[in-house]
Enzyme design. Sequence first.
Site, PDB file in Angstrom:
ATOM      1  CB  ILE A 111       4.620   1.397  -1.107  1.00  0.00           C
ATOM      2  CG1 ILE A 111       4.468   2.907  -0.731  1.00  0.00           C
ATOM      3  CG2 ILE A 111       6.099   1.085  -1.129  1.00  0.00           C
ATOM      4  CD1 ILE A 111       5.457   3.624   0.292  1.00  0.00           C
ATOM      5  N   GLY A 171      -0.953   2.820   6.174  1.00  0.00           N
ATOM      6  CA  GLY A 171       0.277   2.677   6.328  1.00  0.00           C
ATOM      7  C   GLY A 171       1.335   2.925   5.059  1.00  0.00           C
ATOM      8  CG  ASP A 172       1.508  -0.153   2.283  1.00  0.00           C
ATOM      9  OD1 ASP A 172       0.572  -0.011   2.303  1.00  0.00           O
ATOM     10  OD2 ASP A 172       2.176  -1.027   1.657  1.00  0.00           O
ATOM     11  CD  GLU A 173      -3.901   1.045   1.618  1.00  0.00           C
ATOM     12  OE1 GLU A 173      -3.922  -0.079   1.163  1.00  0.00           O
ATOM     13  OE2 GLU A 173      -4.733   1.595   2.209  1.00  0.00           O
TER      14      GLU A 173
END
Length: 172
Positions: free
Chosen positions: A25, A66-68
Amino acid sequence: RDRLEHALSQARRRKSTLAVMYLDIDRFKVINDSLGHLVGDQLLQRVASRLLSCLRDCDTLARVGGDEFNLLVADIQGRDDAAMIADKIMQRFREPILLDSEEVFVSFSIGIALFPFDGQSMDTLIKSSDMAMYHVKGRGKNGYTFVSDGMNGVHPQQLSLENGIRRGLQAE
């Protein structure tokens, strides 16, 4: 990882193609820091739900950081099918996500590796898709790319150093 190993076994047996996509993201840290971690967690849940709406029941989506996210798309015809899925994701996220009366726009940097062309093992395909994702980040984010020969020429230690620097910069 178990689903990817199973899909690789089937792809070898059937002599078929599968795609491993590494999705990150864009600007998640900015969103998380400005709206708070609780809202960031809600955003991740909504993102996962929206991603799933772009996929077939047989595809696998996994949050790996986390955002992957990693996406496994088995039994495809090749690059065109993988590009179609990446385009679908990019199109679906042009619409904002509403979180506590805040509209949040989300984009992705997506790296794509194809079996058998870009690697034969799970680790190689994941590493290659991660490397391609960082090429998208380096070009300005909000897009996707496939692994290319030029990317494979990067020395593994150089790539590790670059990834560490990028992750450190994102953490600031």
